[in-house]
Write an enzyme that holds these catalytic residues in place. Sequence first.
Site, short mmCIF file in Angstrom:
data_model
loop_
_atom_site.label_atom_id
_atom_site.label_comp_id
_atom_site.label_asym_id
_atom_site.label_seq_id
_atom_site.Cartn_x
_atom_site.Cartn_y
_atom_site.Cartn_z
CE LYS A 145 -2.98 -3.27 0.65
NZ LYS A 145 -3.80 -3.88 -0.37
C1 LIG Z 1 -4.80 -4.86 0.54
C2 LIG Z 1 -6.25 -4.72 0.45
C3 LIG Z 1 -7.11 -5.13 1.49
C4 LIG Z 1 -6.63 -5.92 2.67
O1 LIG Z 1 -5.63 -5.33 3.42
P1 LIG Z 1 -4.66 -6.30 4.30
O2 LIG Z 1 -3.92 -5.30 5.13
O3 LIG Z 1 -3.80 -7.03 3.34
O4 LIG Z 1 -5.53 -7.19 5.10
C5 LIG Z 1 -8.46 -4.88 1.37
N1 LIG Z 1 -8.96 -4.28 0.29
C6 LIG Z 1 -8.19 -3.87 -0.74
C7 LIG Z 1 -8.81 -3.18 -1.91
C8 LIG Z 1 -6.81 -4.10 -0.71
O5 LIG Z 1 -6.06 -3.72 -1.74
#
Ligand SMILES: *Cc1c(COP(=O)(O)O)cnc(C)c1O
Length: 432
Positions: A216
């Site tokens: 992210k």
């Molecule tokens: C990465 C992601 C998640 C989940 O996040 P985690 O921290 O990996 O549990 C949920 N929704 C979207 C759109 C994502 O890209």
Amino acid sequence: MTLPTAQDAGDSGASLAIEGAPPAKERPDPPMYPGGMAIDAAEERAVLEVLRTKRLYRFYGPQPGPSKTDELERAFAAATGARHALAVSSGTQALICGLAALGVGPGDEVIVPAYTWVSSPEAVLAVGAIPIIVEVDASLTLDPQAVEAAVTPYTRAIMPVHMRGAPCRMQELLDIAARHGLALIEDVAQANGATYRGRRLGTLGDVGCFSLQFQKIITSGEGGVVVSDREELWQRAAMFHDPVGGRRFRVPSERILWGINCRLAELLAAVALVQLGRLEGLVGAMRERKKMLKVGLRDVVERKGLQFREIPDPEGEASVALVLYTQGPDVARRVTAALQAENISATMLYAPDQPDYHIYSHWLPIMEQRSWSHAGGPWIWARREIRYAADMCPRTLDLLGRAVHLNVNPLYSNEDIEQVLDGATRVLDRLT
Ligand SMILES: *Cc1c(COP(=O)(O)O)cnc(C)c1O
């Protein structure tokens, strides 16, 4: 500087790297981990500080005073403009806590987009509710008309997912939610720092859910944050994320509910806090670079009748990616391979034979309604028959299948941008 031209390839007649010409970009792209690549001595110091004070747990330790997690929550609320923030162990847990806070449970339907990371529908399943999968439009986010058509008497919430940095069509979705009395839970995992009409994503709906996972925009490797303006929702999320959250977050005893444990670790909160300080800079860098790429590609895109992905609020997007729609999957495949040969990190967004948990048709455990328990569920708790099929969202598959995705790397230099533009222009001119 003079840009290389087709003639530079010499007598071979090759003008693309895929035909043997030198690649337009001298070096491969740096890895696309905006916050991850920015980690430096500041994160090191923050982690060491926690270790040296031996305060590894949010609620107590040898050192009195506020924890890193407290600090992170205050800073996150301030940065987004939300009244409350709650740090949790992942983005998925942020969604689960948000849904629990909203009181979504067995038998309830939650509308999710057909294009999102699988965690979005899985969070719905985790609270026993039913994901209702609907089409995205050319913005690659929820199509408001498809949402409206999917509302039933059992719908409790809509989960807009701001995919690849771009805000959803929030005004239309807010109107639908208001008209039908539905909750809005925003999945901001891929668009931290982006805005819609001047407001930070995550603060338009009832709750906003962020991820701090390594891919992210900013990251502590793992982690998540829930934001809300409503104290009651924040308290309910806090109760759910900590077995003694009710007491710790001063909920009157008659309203205390049980919770699980998905707290964020102090060491990670320390990293996240430093990364939060980098967010504006990273998003600013990506916005600037995406504008240059889009302006530079406009000519060939128009000349060739291609389309850029629609962005509901271009000023507000986090600009992590540039997506182009080509004429069809074969063209997209050839263009992607040719761009990769130019050292440009292009990808296709969908190929039927490449399993990818971003696309609903590949969510086999969900499509086949597989259950963890011998009794079945959560679909047996649905109040009507739920059917999924791999071809139920043809528009989503068509859009994704024709799409070519370019990273907008915050580490691109001006020279990198010029080389991307040169290579992409020649590839699109030749192959579309
Ligand atoms: C990465 C992601 C998640 C989940 O996040 P985690 O921290 O990996 O549990 C949920 N929704 C979207 C759109 C994502 O890209």
